[in-house]
Design a protein around this motif. Structure first.
Motif: not given
Length: 652
Positions: A433-454
């Motif tokens: 029984x084999x378990x193939x190699x693979x990746x788990x790639x997540x994409x975080x979306x960070x809509x930043x407003x650090x002390x404002x939108x600029x």
């Protein structure tokens, strides 16, 4: 351990805020409006229902008592023809705002739905070619469980514009037997979901079907439970330190709103700290699981679990004492099923506090002062199961202003046969029984407003200086800063050898030292997608080829690989958007961060794998003028001394 409040997600019809969670009555209203407009037939199925959030400026301008236009986006699929529509409905105004007919050859397909998964086994049992391939292997077709998987796009003319999946088989020896232990390798079926036919069977090699059971819940296989573990009880006698009002969470100096949808799962909104804006929205916008096995029956395997399956619709109902410990506040989530009926996922979201060891500590040689403070974090989480894998998504808020995301992967590795001659693309986890190699790639979306939108982003890294007149002993190093001013310049790779991080800053707001306030994103620095750049999966998942992207805010740009990724030919999402090469220096910007493990399975991952973790951390860097956790009081449980050197305060 107690449940503070198992609040229902179906509230009063009055909506107080534009980001309030979806309710069952709203889903029923959407269905009624679509029916009245003639967009629903007996063959119509709902491939997705997502809240159509208002633009950022509208939400930021909202005041209590203002009217709210509640709109929802629905992907409609016709089972008999395969035709699909992208529809936007206003529940507030009881109208259909948008109807867009989709061209599947260019726009992609809606996600695969439950009804399509459920009918696969009946379809493949009608295929003489499939059944003959099984019988040659000594397998009764009636004992085979089908694993229908997203097909991708590989240039087959007969699949252009058609809705298809590819199917692998796993033998199940009895109803309680785990089929993942018995893969039927060397054969795969290509299925047309609309015609409900098997178009092609690829049969290249007859592997022995592994026989050893993999039932992790069978005492006969795993042995008796340990008797040495004593109970751990998490108690807060005075109750928790957080409050939840509707979907608004307040904890210590943090304030935010919580959302949920079937594609992204848990979303965080309008996050502020100590009355100052941190981020407008944080979510996991896509995830990809590409596999490394190049064999003819497996080389196509790569899953976009969010865009192709809407995997958050399979969120677990969490159980006290199992998934969450302590003083818990649960929130339900409401989604739509294939027929547009509301379905409530009880206890989908868990909120609680955790002790997290020492926050800060010092015993001073000269003054005799000895102080210790305990770190604590607020946990917001949910877990979902998609096929063989289970994923837990955790967002952490800390007393010192740290913001963290962690994904916990567990469940069962996707399996294959392991040939006698071995393979360089899988691990043997049980005999044959084999378990193939693979990746788990997540994409975080960070809509930043650090002390404002600029906001803007600087890349930071350690710079080693050579020996010279200004560095005679060669010990000098410093931090180099590079402003990422455009979308093309802001496509970056992590580099742990140089300590590369990214500082989000507000160039218009300064701390008392005259520097722009900022937060630093610390990546783990695991590899991005390892498939060749010319591969189909690299074209369809361009987001996964970089650790960092920075884009100008656009409310329509929500998902890293584009709106419709199922059978999309590629190029959508971040590569397409950043081709405009917009300015991102001092603008309203969104950060996209790719993270996740490259998984070389171990024998210890079978028959169910211990949790593997991945994530990222954001820490204040000049956002505050000094340690923001100085005001955290000492522990009051009698176990921590304070105020004198040599006390018995302990930490971990």
């Amino acid at each position: 351990m107690t449940i503070i409040d198992a609040a229902s997600a179906d509230r009063d019809a009055h909506t107080a805020h534009p980001l309030d969670p979806t309710t069952a009555s709203e889903i029923s209203d959407v269905r009624e409006i679509l029916s009245d407009t003639g967009l629903l037939t007996e063959q119509t199925r709902w491939a997705a229902l997502l809240p159509e959030e208002p633009a950022k400026t509208e939400v930021q301008a909202h005041e209590p008592g203002d009217g709210v236009d509640r709109r929802f986006r629905v992907m409609l699929l016709e089972l008999d023809t395969g035709a699909s529509r992208d529809v936007v409905v206003s529940v507030t105004h009881r109208r259909v705002d948008v109807v867009r007919e989709l061209d599947p050859a260019t726009a992609g397909q809606p996600p695969i739905i439950d009804e399509e998964f459920d009918m696969i086994e009946g379809v493949i049992l009608e295929s003489d070619e499939w059944c003959s391939a099984l019988r040659r292997r000594g397998v009764d077709p009636a004992t085979v469980r089908a694993a229908p998987l997203s097909a991708g796009v590989y240039g087959y003319p007969e699949e252009v514009g058609r809705r298809v999946v590819r199917v692998l088989g796993f033998r199940q020896d009895h109803p309680a037997d785990s089929p993942w232990a018995h893969p039927i390798d060397g054969v795969v079926a290509y299925v047309d979901l609309t015609a409900r036919t098997v178009n092609k069977v690829i049969d290249v090699r007859e592997f022995p079907v592994p026989t050893e059971p993999g039932n992790f819940d069978d005492p006969a296989q795993v042995g008796s439970n340990r008797t040495t573990l004593r109970p751990i009880e998490i108690t807060q006698p005075e109750g928790p330190s957080f409050t939840v009002e509707g979907n608004r969470l307040r904890w210590e100096k943090w304030d935010l709103r919580i959302g949920f949808n079937e594609r992204e799962g848990l979303t965080l909104h309008q996050i502020s700290l100590d009355g100052r804006s941190f981020a407008y929205r944080a979510s996991i916008a896509e995830m990809l699981v590409p596999y490394a096995d190049p064999s003819p029956v497996r080389s196509w395997i790569n899953y976009f679990d969010q865009g192709e399956y809407n995997f958050a619709r399979y969120a677990n109902s969490l159980e006290l004492g199992c998934d969450c410990l302590g003083e818990i506040h649960y929130m339900d989530a409401v989604i739509a099923d294939d027929f547009g009926a509301p379905r409530t996922i009880r206890n989908a979201i868990c909120m609680h506090e955790e002790d997290y060891g020492v926050l800060w500590k010092h015993t001073d040689l000269f003054t005799g002062a000895a102080e210790t403070r305990r770190q604590r974090r607020m946990v917001i989480s949910y877990l979902t199961t998609i096929g063989n894998y289970d994923y837990g998504y955790y967002w952490y808020l800390y007393l010192d202003g740290t913001f963290e995301c962690e994904v916990k992967a567990t469940g069962i590795p996707f399996t294959s046969a392991y040939p006698e001659e071995g393979t360089e693309f899988a691990t043997e986890v049980a005999p044959g029984l084999g378990a193939p190699y693979h990746q788990h790639l997540f994409s975080a979306r960070l809509d930043m407003t650090l002390d404002g939108t600029r906001n803007a982003v600087d890349e930071l890294e350690t710079e080693r200086l050579p020996v010279g007149p200004d560095n005679p002993r060669g010990n000098a190093f410093r931090r180099a800063r590079t402003r990422l001013s455009t979308e093309s310049a802001a496509q970056r790779m992590a580099d742990n050898n140089h300590g590369r991080t990214w500082r989000i800053l507000n160039p218009e707001v300064h701390n008392r030292y005259g520097n722009p306030v900022g937060y630093v994103l610390h990546p783990e620095g695991h590899p991005v997608m390892q498939a060749d750049e010319s591969s189909v999966v690299a074209q369809r998942a361009g987001f996964a080829t970089r650790h960092l992207w920075v884009t100008r805010y656009d409310p329509a740009q929500r998902y890293s690989a584009g709106d419709l990724i199922n059978q999309h030919p590629g190029g959508a999402g971040l590569p397409e958007w950043t081709a405009a090469d917009r300015n991102v220096d001092g603008e309203d910007i969104v950060l996209w961060h790719t993270f996740g493990p490259t998984h070389y399975p171990r024998p210890e991952d079978w028959p169910v794998m211990p949790v593997d973790t991945a994530g990222f951390t954001m820490k204040p860097d000049g956002f505050f003028d000094r340690n923001p956790a100085l005001d955290v009081p000492p522990s009051s449980n009698g176990h921590c001394a304070s105020g004198q050197a040599g006390g018995d305060g302990h930490g971990d």
